[in-house]
Design a protein around this motif. Structure first.
Motif, mmCIF file in Angstrom:
data_model
loop_
_atom_site.group_PDB
_atom_site.id
_atom_site.type_symbol
_atom_site.label_atom_id
_atom_site.label_comp_id
_atom_site.label_asym_id
_atom_site.label_seq_id
_atom_site.Cartn_x
_atom_site.Cartn_y
_atom_site.Cartn_z
ATOM 1 N N TRP A 6 0.833 -1.196 0.000
ATOM 2 C CA TRP A 6 0.000 0.000 0.000
ATOM 3 C C TRP A 6 0.869 1.247 0.000
ATOM 4 O O TRP A 6 1.833 1.346 0.748
ATOM 5 N N GLN A 7 0.499 2.223 -0.825
ATOM 6 C CA GLN A 7 1.175 3.511 -0.867
ATOM 7 C C GLN A 7 0.181 4.575 -0.441
ATOM 8 O O GLN A 7 -0.979 4.564 -0.866
ATOM 9 N N ARG A 8 0.665 5.517 0.377
ATOM 10 C CA ARG A 8 -0.204 6.597 0.854
ATOM 11 C C ARG A 8 -0.101 7.820 -0.034
ATOM 12 O O ARG A 8 0.923 8.080 -0.644
ATOM 13 N N SER A 9 -1.152 8.587 -0.040
ATOM 14 C CA SER A 9 -1.185 9.835 -0.777
ATOM 15 C C SER A 9 -0.122 10.789 -0.262
ATOM 16 O O SER A 9 0.196 10.809 0.935
ATOM 17 N N SER A 10 0.415 11.607 -1.148
ATOM 18 C CA SER A 10 1.396 12.613 -0.726
ATOM 19 C C SER A 10 0.749 13.684 0.142
ATOM 20 O O SER A 10 1.436 14.444 0.810
ATOM 21 N N PHE A 11 -0.573 13.748 0.164
ATOM 22 C CA PHE A 11 -1.287 14.720 0.994
ATOM 23 C C PHE A 11 -1.582 14.190 2.392
ATOM 24 O O PHE A 11 -2.244 14.837 3.178
ATOM 25 N N CYS A 12 -1.116 13.017 2.706
ATOM 26 C CA CYS A 12 -1.319 12.418 4.019
ATOM 27 C C CYS A 12 -0.410 13.137 5.023
ATOM 28 O O CYS A 12 0.804 13.026 4.963
ATOM 29 N N ALA A 13 -1.010 13.840 5.929
ATOM 30 C CA ALA A 13 -0.246 14.660 6.880
ATOM 31 C C ALA A 13 0.283 13.822 8.038
ATOM 32 O O ALA A 13 -0.479 13.245 8.796
ATOM 33 N N GLY A 14 1.581 13.743 8.162
ATOM 34 C CA GLY A 14 2.215 13.124 9.317
ATOM 35 C C GLY A 14 1.985 11.637 9.482
ATOM 36 O O GLY A 14 2.202 11.090 10.547
ATOM 37 N N GLY A 16 -0.793 9.992 9.658
ATOM 38 C CA GLY A 16 -1.918 9.692 10.541
ATOM 39 C C GLY A 16 -2.841 8.639 9.963
ATOM 40 O O GLY A 16 -2.518 7.966 8.985
ATOM 41 N N ASN A 17 -4.006 8.483 10.544
ATOM 42 C CA ASN A 17 -4.958 7.474 10.109
ATOM 43 C C ASN A 17 -6.108 8.078 9.313
ATOM 44 O O ASN A 17 -7.256 7.684 9.474
ATOM 45 N N ASN A 18 -5.816 9.045 8.465
ATOM 46 C CA ASN A 18 -6.842 9.652 7.632
ATOM 47 C C ASN A 18 -6.267 9.863 6.237
ATOM 48 O O ASN A 18 -6.220 10.968 5.741
ATOM 49 N N CYS A 19 -5.811 8.766 5.634
ATOM 50 C CA CYS A 19 -5.093 8.839 4.373
ATOM 51 C C CYS A 19 -5.708 7.913 3.332
ATOM 52 O O CYS A 19 -6.221 6.857 3.661
ATOM 53 N N VAL A 20 -5.600 8.307 2.076
ATOM 54 C CA VAL A 20 -5.967 7.435 0.973
ATOM 55 C C VAL A 20 -4.749 6.582 0.654
ATOM 56 O O VAL A 20 -3.634 7.081 0.566
ATOM 57 N N GLU A 21 -4.961 5.273 0.483
ATOM 58 C CA GLU A 21 -3.881 4.354 0.148
ATOM 59 C C GLU A 21 -4.266 3.591 -1.112
ATOM 60 O O GLU A 21 -5.435 3.246 -1.300
ATOM 61 N N GLY A 27 -4.700 -8.351 -12.181
ATOM 62 C CA GLY A 27 -4.750 -7.861 -13.556
ATOM 63 C C GLY A 27 -4.188 -6.451 -13.622
ATOM 64 O O GLY A 27 -3.130 -6.168 -13.097
ATOM 65 N N MET A 28 -4.918 -5.562 -14.234
ATOM 66 C CA MET A 28 -4.498 -4.162 -14.343
ATOM 67 C C MET A 28 -5.278 -3.280 -13.378
ATOM 68 O O MET A 28 -5.368 -2.077 -13.558
ATOM 69 N N GLY A 29 -5.861 -3.871 -12.353
ATOM 70 C CA GLY A 29 -6.698 -3.144 -11.415
ATOM 71 C C GLY A 29 -5.913 -2.346 -10.389
ATOM 72 O O GLY A 29 -4.708 -2.502 -10.226
ATOM 73 N N ILE A 30 -6.637 -1.506 -9.689
ATOM 74 C CA ILE A 30 -6.093 -0.680 -8.622
ATOM 75 C C ILE A 30 -6.981 -0.861 -7.398
ATOM 76 O O ILE A 30 -8.207 -0.761 -7.498
ATOM 77 N N ALA A 31 -6.370 -1.137 -6.266
ATOM 78 C CA ALA A 31 -7.103 -1.253 -5.006
ATOM 79 C C ALA A 31 -6.924 0.044 -4.230
ATOM 80 O O ALA A 31 -5.846 0.627 -4.229
ATOM 81 N N MET A 32 -7.991 0.496 -3.580
ATOM 82 C CA MET A 32 -7.924 1.724 -2.781
ATOM 83 C C MET A 32 -8.599 1.474 -1.441
ATOM 84 O O MET A 32 -9.538 0.692 -1.348
ATOM 85 N N ARG A 33 -8.097 2.177 -0.426
ATOM 86 C CA ARG A 33 -8.717 2.112 0.899
ATOM 87 C C ARG A 33 -8.381 3.387 1.656
ATOM 88 O O ARG A 33 -7.484 4.137 1.288
#
Length: 64
Positions: A6-14, A16-21, A27-33
């Motif tokens: 999982w990679q976090r968004s560059s806008f994830c501050a510090g 924390g636990n409020n980030c898009v990953e 296949g060629m899909g993308i998972a998000m959480r």
């Protein structure tokens, strides 16, 4: 199923636990959480994610 990297968004501050990953999906899909609820995973494809990102950018400030 192998563990996802999982990679976090560059806008994830510090880291924390409020980030898009995102992570590669089957296949060629993308998972998000959201890091606050990692058990809820949504999968999509590149075209659909691109359309979403472009729509959000076009809506300008004040979306959230």
């Amino acid at each position: 199923m192998p563990e996802r990297y999982w990679q976090r968004s560059s806008f994830c501050a510090g880291g924390g636990n409020n980030c898009v990953e995102v992570a590669p999906a089957e296949g060629m899909g993308i998972a998000m959480r959201e890091s606050e609820s990692p058990e809820h995973v949504v999968t999509t494809n590149r075209a659909a994610l691109r359309a979403l990102v472009l729509a959000v950018k076009a809506s300008g400030p004040g979306l959230g």
